[in-house]
Design an enzyme around this catalytic site. Structure first.
Site, PDB file in Angstrom:
ATOM      1  N   ASP A   1      -2.486   7.098   5.040  1.00 15.59           N
ATOM      2  CA  ASP A   1      -1.396   6.232   5.513  1.00 15.59           C
ATOM      3  C   ASP A   1      -0.206   6.424   4.577  1.00 15.59           C
ATOM      4  O   ASP A   1       0.328   5.467   4.003  1.00 15.59           O
ATOM      5  CB  ASP A   1      -1.842   4.759   5.550  1.00 15.59           C
ATOM      6  CG  ASP A   1      -0.754   3.841   6.120  1.00 15.59           C
ATOM      7  OD1 ASP A   1       0.182   4.347   6.774  1.00 15.59           O
ATOM      8  OD2 ASP A   1      -0.836   2.612   5.885  1.00 15.59           O
TER       9      ASP A   1
ATOM     10  N   HIS B   1      -5.048  -4.036  -0.051  1.00 17.44           N
ATOM     11  CA  HIS B   1      -6.123  -3.090   0.239  1.00 17.44           C
ATOM     12  C   HIS B   1      -5.978  -1.870  -0.663  1.00 17.44           C
ATOM     13  O   HIS B   1      -4.962  -1.694  -1.319  1.00 17.44           O
ATOM     14  CB  HIS B   1      -6.090  -2.660   1.702  1.00 17.44           C
ATOM     15  CG  HIS B   1      -4.724  -2.228   2.163  1.00 17.44           C
ATOM     16  ND1 HIS B   1      -3.833  -3.096   2.750  1.00 17.44           N
ATOM     17  CD2 HIS B   1      -4.081  -1.047   2.107  1.00 17.44           C
ATOM     18  CE1 HIS B   1      -2.713  -2.473   3.047  1.00 17.44           C
ATOM     19  NE2 HIS B   1      -2.830  -1.216   2.660  1.00 17.44           N
TER      20      HIS B   1
ATOM     21  N   GLN C   1      -8.453   1.661   4.912  1.00 13.29           N
ATOM     22  CA  GLN C   1      -7.873   0.652   4.012  1.00 13.29           C
ATOM     23  C   GLN C   1      -8.691  -0.640   3.953  1.00 13.29           C
ATOM     24  O   GLN C   1      -8.327  -1.663   4.556  1.00 13.29           O
ATOM     25  CB  GLN C   1      -6.422   0.369   4.435  1.00 13.29           C
ATOM     26  CG  GLN C   1      -5.518   1.566   4.162  1.00 13.29           C
ATOM     27  CD  GLN C   1      -4.267   1.599   5.016  1.00 13.29           C
ATOM     28  OE1 GLN C   1      -4.318   1.322   6.210  1.00 13.29           O
ATOM     29  NE2 GLN C   1      -3.148   1.957   4.419  1.00 13.29           N
TER      30      GLN C   1
ATOM     31  N   ARG D   1       8.409  -3.954  -4.351  1.00  8.94           N
ATOM     32  CA  ARG D   1       8.367  -4.368  -2.952  1.00  8.94           C
ATOM     33  C   ARG D   1       6.881  -4.568  -2.677  1.00  8.94           C
ATOM     34  O   ARG D   1       6.061  -3.720  -3.036  1.00  8.94           O
ATOM     35  CB  ARG D   1       8.963  -3.274  -2.075  1.00  8.94           C
ATOM     36  CG  ARG D   1       8.820  -3.521  -0.556  1.00  8.94           C
ATOM     37  CD  ARG D   1       7.559  -2.908  -0.013  1.00  8.94           C
ATOM     38  NE  ARG D   1       7.493  -2.985   1.443  1.00  8.94           N
ATOM     39  CZ  ARG D   1       6.441  -2.644   2.157  1.00  8.94           C
ATOM     40  NH1 ARG D   1       5.350  -2.191   1.560  1.00  8.94           N
ATOM     41  NH2 ARG D   1       6.449  -2.732   3.450  1.00  8.94           N
TER      42      ARG D   1
ATOM     43  N   ASP E   1       3.744  -4.998  -0.301  1.00  5.31           N
ATOM     44  CA  ASP E   1       3.217  -4.687   1.022  1.00  5.31           C
ATOM     45  C   ASP E   1       2.378  -5.841   1.576  1.00  5.31           C
ATOM     46  O   ASP E   1       1.526  -6.393   0.871  1.00  5.31           O
ATOM     47  CB  ASP E   1       2.328  -3.440   0.865  1.00  5.31           C
ATOM     48  CG  ASP E   1       1.883  -2.862   2.189  1.00  5.31           C
ATOM     49  OD1 ASP E   1       2.722  -2.281   2.883  1.00  5.31           O
ATOM     50  OD2 ASP E   1       0.680  -2.983   2.509  1.00  5.31           O
TER      51      ASP E   1
ATOM     52  N   LEU F   1      -2.924 -11.863   2.118  1.00  2.04           N
ATOM     53  CA  LEU F   1      -3.979 -11.674   1.113  1.00  2.04           C
ATOM     54  C   LEU F   1      -5.205 -12.537   1.403  1.00  2.04           C
ATOM     55  O   LEU F   1      -6.332 -12.052   1.419  1.00  2.04           O
ATOM     56  CB  LEU F   1      -3.453 -12.007  -0.294  1.00  2.04           C
ATOM     57  CG  LEU F   1      -2.352 -11.114  -0.865  1.00  2.04           C
ATOM     58  CD1 LEU F   1      -2.168 -11.409  -2.350  1.00  2.04           C
ATOM     59  CD2 LEU F   1      -2.647  -9.633  -0.652  1.00  2.04           C
TER      60      LEU F   1
ATOM     61  N   GLU G   1       7.127  -8.187   1.906  1.00  2.00           N
ATOM     62  CA  GLU G   1       6.982  -7.926   3.332  1.00  2.00           C
ATOM     63  C   GLU G   1       6.235  -9.143   3.885  1.00  2.00           C
ATOM     64  O   GLU G   1       4.997  -9.183   3.842  1.00  2.00           O
ATOM     65  CB  GLU G   1       6.184  -6.638   3.558  1.00  2.00           C
ATOM     66  CG  GLU G   1       6.173  -6.250   5.024  1.00  2.00           C
ATOM     67  CD  GLU G   1       5.209  -5.138   5.380  1.00  2.00           C
ATOM     68  OE1 GLU G   1       5.486  -4.419   6.331  1.00  2.00           O
ATOM     69  OE2 GLU G   1       4.153  -5.001   4.721  1.00  2.00           O
TER      70      GLU G   1
HETATM   71  C1  NOJ Z   1       3.239  -1.955   5.737  1.00  2.00           C
HETATM   72  C2  NOJ Z   1       3.863  -0.651   5.352  1.00  2.00           C
HETATM   73  O1  NOJ Z   1       5.270  -0.760   5.422  1.00  2.00           O
HETATM   74  C3  NOJ Z   1       3.304   0.389   6.279  1.00  2.00           C
HETATM   75  O2  NOJ Z   1       3.989   1.612   6.184  1.00  2.00           O
HETATM   76  C4  NOJ Z   1       1.833   0.539   5.996  1.00  2.00           C
HETATM   77  O3  NOJ Z   1       1.272   1.448   6.916  1.00  2.00           O
HETATM   78  C5  NOJ Z   1       1.107  -0.801   6.105  1.00  2.00           C
HETATM   79  N1  NOJ Z   1       1.816  -1.888   5.488  1.00  2.00           N
HETATM   80  C6  NOJ Z   1      -0.256  -0.737   5.468  1.00  2.00           C
HETATM   81  O4  NOJ Z   1      -0.143  -0.721   4.080  1.00  2.00           O
END
Ligand code: NOJ
Length: 519
Positions: A60, A103, A160, A207, A209, A214, A248
């Site tokens: 990913d 993860h 993940q 940043r 994620d 969580l 995020e």
């Molecule tokens: C959000 C990220 O911006 C994205 O690119 C990613 O695939 C997922 N989270 C999983 O970590």
């Protein structure tokens, strides 16, 4: 107290694999980013968010981390990364790394240990069900892969596995743990440790994620996830007062309320941001069937769909809500908006509160391309193509042979490049620079200066707002519109045609203006 540099931060998001390759392997690297720091500065950006750059199997694109404290070889060495921090700082640029707390990769040593049959110190660091057959209580799970007689919960892709931060509402105590159980507490400490590791080497924050997810079964208020972040962010802010955290999360009251300095306004189908720029429907082949985005010329959307999702008063004192031109998960704005429509959208983004984030390449209007998936990108792959610098080989991205490139460069004869746009005063690049320069030169436009809706009527294409004493107005539609002014003003910035007639502002089709009270 948030980091002092955030009050006038303007961010640039860099996808490291696609920015600039200096060693000819076809993949961008830290040295490439160092080389281009003066360019980032020339935009007026004084901060960067770089997507994950850690050791990973890249199922990913690096959001599947195998070793949090080791950089991926393809980007260079840890010394190169530290040099990136240092060189950036010399130019007044801060660097945020990506923290992925929810993860790891399924190949991370913590996970491999936790998957063993024999109990060990990692057994409770991931979420394992009661046995290999019992299901995941509504969460996606993988079973049958490991000796341990249990299935494990995943956070995103199969690769993940979710780290265990515990459950708020516990349905099955035989495997769902409270947030203060030893495994969940160890994960919090592990994240603090990783953050300290990179902050000690010179990064300026993270940043974060999927910050909102969580704790499991923590629907609605997210009270337990907030408790976890109060702990992690609280510790980091106390030790590193100038470190910044952006989440995020897409819920500023929650995110800013538990220690984040900034929270993204994300592109979620039908939400306020989506309705501004990406409110379209596609057919199976990816053709646009309909598009009622606010910034589309032919749309009939008003701004109320955005504002419903922008309750400024609810979070204005807590921190910053950040708008993006796009990111590595969205289609580029150029997919559905033409040059003029994008300029209007960016004019709004760059005059709203909260640090704005420019996704690399959006400032030159890089195209979205339908491409075969790469490293788990799927539809996101087309927004992750190499940065287009000039007309040299591979548009200046890399000296490698074409077939070695991470992703193909835009083959179009008129593919936009930085070099071509530098020379054109009317280019998108110089337009973006001009707006950032204006934002920086006017205290009223800075990140935390007040915002108030001035005009936003249902059914009208007009949107006007105050930033401090400035009045900003936009008309993305075809018809000319008028706005009654609450005093005498003079224009300080215009895009398209608009004029003041007595106490009335006339905004022609597709225009934008910023007015300042007349002295
Ligand atoms: C959000 C990220 O911006 C994205 O690119 C990613 O695939 C997922 N989270 C999983 O970590």
């Amino acid at each position: 107290m948030a980091a002092s540099w955030l009050k006038d931060a303007v961010f640039y998001e860099i996808y490291p694999q696609s920015f600039r390759d200096t060693n000819g392997d076809g993949i961008g690297d830290f040295n490439g980013i160092i080389e281009k720091l003066p360019y980032i500065k020339s935009l007026g950006c004084n901060a960067v968010w770089m997507n994950p750059c850690y050791d990973s199997p890249f199922r990913d694109a690096g959001y599947d981390i195998r070793d949090h404290k080791k950089v991926a070889q393809r980007y260079g060495t840890e010394e190169d990364l530290v040099r990136l921090f240092e060189e950036a700082h010399k130019l007044g640029i801060r660097i945020l790394l990506d923290l992925v707390p929810g993860h790891t990769s399924e190949t991370h040593p913590w996970f491999l240990e936790s998957a063993r049959e024999e109990e060990n110190q990692f057994s409770d660091r991931y979420i394992w069900t009661a046995n290999a057959f019992c299901g995941g209580d509504g969460m996606p799970f993988i079973g049958g892969e490991h000796p341990r007689d249990a299935a494990y919960i995943i956070n995103f892709f199969k690769c993940q596995p979710a780290l265990n931060y515990g459950y708020r509402d516990i349905h099955d105590p035989s495997w769902q743990q409270p947030i203060d159980a030893p495994g969940p507490l160890a994960n919090r400490e592990a994240m603090k440790d990783i953050m300290r590791y990179w902050l000690d080497r010179g990064c300026d924050g993270f940043r974060v994620d999927m910050a909102d997810s969580l704790v499991k079964n923590d629907h609605g208020t997210k009270s337990a996830t907030m408790e976890v972040w109060k702990d992690i962010a609280g510790a980091i802010h106390a030790e590193y007062p100038e470190a910044a955290l952006v989440s995020e999360w897409n819920n500023p009251e929650q995110a800013l309320g538990c220690g984040f300095d900034m929270d993204f306004m994300l592109d979620w189908g039908g939400n306020g941001y989506n309705r501004l720029m990406r409110f379209y429907q596609l057919d199976k082949k990816g053709n646009i069937l309909s598009d009622n985005s606010y910034f589309k010329l032919e749309s009939d959307a008003d701004i109320t769909g955005f504002l419903r999702d922008y309750p400024y008063d609810a979070w204005k004192d807590l921190g910053q809500r950040c708008m993006i031109t796009g990111n590595h998960d969205t289609k580029r704005a150029s997919f559905n908006l033409n040059d003029r429509e994008r300029r209007l959208a960016y004019a709004m983004i760059l005059t709203m509160p909260g640090a704005p984030y420019i996704y690399y390449g959006d400032e030159i209007g890089m195209r979205y391309r339908w491409l075969p998936t790469k490293e788990g990108g799927y539809h996101r792959t087309g927004s992750r193509t190499p940065m287009q610098w000039d007309n040299s080989k591979n548009l200046g991205f890399s000296g490698a042979e074409e077939e070695k490139l991470y992703l193909p460069v835009d083959p179009a004869a008129d593919a936009p490049t930085v070099a071509a746009q530098e020379a054109d005063p009317d280019s998108m690049l110089n337009f973006v620079r001009g707006l950032i320069a204006l934002r920086r030169s006017r205290e009223d436009l800075s990140n935390c200066s007040p915002f108030a809706v001035y005009s936003a009527e249902a059914g009208s294409r007009l949107f006007a707002y105050k930033r401090g004493r400035l009045l900003v107005a936009v008309n993305p539609g075809r018809e000319a519109l008028t706005l009654e002014l609450d005093g005498a003003y003079a224009p300080v910035y215009t895009l398209g045609h608009s004029r003041i007639r007595g106490n009335t502002l006339v905004l022609d089709s597709q225009s934008f203006t910023i007015l300042s009270p007349a002295e």
